[in-house]
Design a protein around this motif. Structure first.
Motif, mmCIF file in Angstrom:
data_model
loop_
_atom_site.group_PDB
_atom_site.id
_atom_site.type_symbol
_atom_site.label_atom_id
_atom_site.label_comp_id
_atom_site.label_asym_id
_atom_site.label_seq_id
_atom_site.Cartn_x
_atom_site.Cartn_y
_atom_site.Cartn_z
ATOM 1 N N SER A 13 37.820 -88.405 55.858
ATOM 2 C CA SER A 13 38.058 -87.282 56.768
ATOM 3 C C SER A 13 39.560 -87.181 57.001
ATOM 4 C CB SER A 13 37.322 -87.504 58.101
ATOM 5 O OG SER A 13 37.997 -88.473 58.878
ATOM 6 N N ASP A 14 39.957 -86.318 57.947
ATOM 7 C CA ASP A 14 41.379 -86.213 58.271
ATOM 8 C C ASP A 14 41.728 -86.994 59.528
ATOM 9 O OD1 ASP A 14 40.190 -84.572 60.175
ATOM 10 O OD2 ASP A 14 40.745 -82.724 59.128
ATOM 11 N N THR B 175 47.930 -79.947 55.738
ATOM 12 C CA THR B 175 47.431 -79.357 56.980
ATOM 13 C C THR B 175 48.157 -78.056 57.283
ATOM 14 O OG1 THR B 175 47.033 -79.759 59.355
ATOM 15 C CG2 THR B 175 48.988 -80.794 58.420
ATOM 16 N N GLY C 128 41.240 -77.505 57.651
ATOM 17 C CA GLY C 128 41.203 -78.659 58.542
ATOM 18 C C GLY C 128 42.617 -78.986 59.014
ATOM 19 N N THR D 145 45.274 -81.935 60.384
ATOM 20 C CA THR D 145 45.580 -83.366 60.460
ATOM 21 C C THR D 145 46.690 -83.591 61.473
ATOM 22 O OG1 THR D 145 45.001 -83.592 58.114
ATOM 23 C CG2 THR D 145 46.251 -85.395 59.112
ATOM 24 N N TYR E 237 36.206 -70.595 59.179
ATOM 25 C CA TYR E 237 37.136 -71.718 59.322
ATOM 26 C C TYR E 237 38.542 -71.160 59.533
ATOM 27 C CZ TYR E 237 33.155 -74.066 57.109
ATOM 28 O OH TYR E 237 31.907 -74.517 56.799
ATOM 29 N N HIS F 98 37.032 -73.764 66.471
ATOM 30 C CA HIS F 98 37.507 -74.717 65.463
ATOM 31 C C HIS F 98 37.611 -76.094 66.116
ATOM 32 C CE1 HIS F 98 40.101 -76.761 62.576
ATOM 33 N NE2 HIS F 98 39.925 -75.751 61.725
ATOM 34 N N GLN G 217 39.433 -78.553 65.739
ATOM 35 C CA GLN G 217 40.784 -79.080 65.973
ATOM 36 C C GLN G 217 41.716 -78.001 66.524
ATOM 37 O OE1 GLN G 217 40.258 -79.817 62.000
ATOM 38 N NE2 GLN G 217 40.592 -82.016 62.051
#
Length: 385
Positions: free
Chosen positions: A126-127, A147, A154, A156, A277, A284, A286
């Motif tokens: 994963s990140d 990122t 995604g 990071t 996304y 989201h 993150q």
């Protein structure tokens, strides 16, 4: 850090790294096409493969200013930038940790080439910072991240990665293409080497191929020593075009970013879309991290069509948005990652990374969002019929 950052962003885009036309006082940089320069009674022995022709040298100053680094290098492609940077710091017996979800070309480069040179590598699951930490070994030399990531956007934690790496005396590298220097400056978070496919937002017009690396003067010097042997330099004609394009970088990316936010919010409410996304959506996972380390959420997003709506038929039914291989031009484009950027991965590898057949990567351009929405709606309607 580069003093040019004291200037406004548009001023930096337009004026830093200009080649002065001392003879005719033209408003734009002259282009020097020579491949042969004097070697005696000169301050610099110039040669295109040495990345130091007048146009190359000045463009590097502009890119360094945009990323707030001491220096930069430009290349013939993003992959030339990535491969030259990696091999500059790696030798037989070294180990690299790579974020799991990255650009397919980078993944293929690593799994196809590193074994030949005896370079070890590990992909995270994963990140999350814990995944990177668990993979560190005595011979780990590089932590490589992307990122926002391609194609699932995604995020990071750059500061956490930087802190972890510095604790273990490990170098950090990032692919900053999706964010562009307008929306994100990793050097400010402690990342050592920032890489771009300059074909994308830096070029911005879907008409040139280029790459860029920004870092400290010491790190650029080491990359340069490897790069001159690989011959991935950029032609001066393309250098000139890239410098021209960078003058409007902030104007273009700001409009594209605003449009992407509008499109993401629309798609999230669309009953024919399963998942969207985009780090600018509060849904989201993150979102808070993206807000912390990005100045804007970028112009890239991805979405999954509901089962039963064929991704290729949908894209072929679009009349305004173009289904094309690349991204980040003025025009909005879509692509199916399973057939392009991640086609070299097996189906199992793609699914492990959450890349499904119905996933569409959407590069949002400068068109009015209402026109893009209209195009998407008519395409879905046509496919559902």
């Amino acid at each position: 850090m580069n003093d040019s950052k004291k200037l406004g962003i548009n001023t930096t885009c337009v004026h830093v790294g200009e080649v002065k036309d001392e003879q005719f006082k033209g408003a734009v940089s002259p282009i020097y096409m020579s491949t042969s320069y004097a070697f005696d009674h000169v301050d610099v022995k110039r040669y295109p493969r040495y990345y130091n022709t007048p146009n190359q040298e000045m463009l590097c100053k502009k890119i360094a200013a945009l990323e707030n680094t001491e220096d930069a290098l430009i290349f013939s492609s993003g992959m030339a930038a990535i491969s030259s940077s990696m091999f500059a710091f790696l030798k037989r017996g070294d180990h690299v940790i790579i974020q799991q979800v990255i650009y397919g070309g980078t993944y293929n480069f690593i799994v196809s080439e590193f074994d030949k040179y005896g370079i070890e590598y590990s992909f995270t699951e994963s990140d999350k910072i814990e995944d990177f930490k668990s993979l560190i070994k005595a011979n780990t030399k590089i932590l490589y991240i992307e990122t926002p990531s391609n194609p699932l956007l995604g995020i990071t934690d750059m500061k956490a990665i930087s802190n972890l790496a510095k604790k273990h005396s490990i170098l950090t590298m990032i692919d900053n293409t999706f964010a562009s220097p307008i929306n994100q400056n990793p050097y400010n978070f402690g990342i050592d080497i920032i890489i771009h496919s300059a074909t994308k937002y830096m070029g911005g017009h879907s008409d040139i191929s280029a790459g860029a690396v920004a870092a400290s003067a010491v790190h650029i010097e080491q990359i340069w020593k490897t790069a001159i042997n690989f011959g991935g330099n950029l032609s001066d004609q393309t250098v000139w075009l890239l410098e021209r394009s960078l003058k409007t970088l902030n104007l273009r990316v700001k409009t594209q970013t605003e449009n992407a936010q509008t499109m993401a919010e629309y798609l999230e409410k669309n009953k024919d879309i399963d998942n969207v996304y985009y780090p600018g959506l509060q849904s989201h996972p993150q979102y808070k991290l993206a807000k912390k380390q990005m100045k804007g959420f970028g112009a890239m997003l991805s979405f999954e069509l509901k089962e039963g709506i064929d991704a290729m038929k949908f894209q072929n039914s679009l009349t305004l948005i173009k289904p094309t291989m690349s991204l980040a031009g003025l025009e909005s484009t879509t692509v199916s990652p399973t057939q392009t950027t991640h086609a070299l991965l097996s189906e199992e590898e793609r699914l492990e990374r959450g890349i499904k057949d119905g996933l569409i990567r959407f590069s949002v351009g400068i068109e009015e969002p209402k026109d893009l929405i209209s195009d998407i709606e008519q395409a879905i309607k046509k496919v559902k019929k």
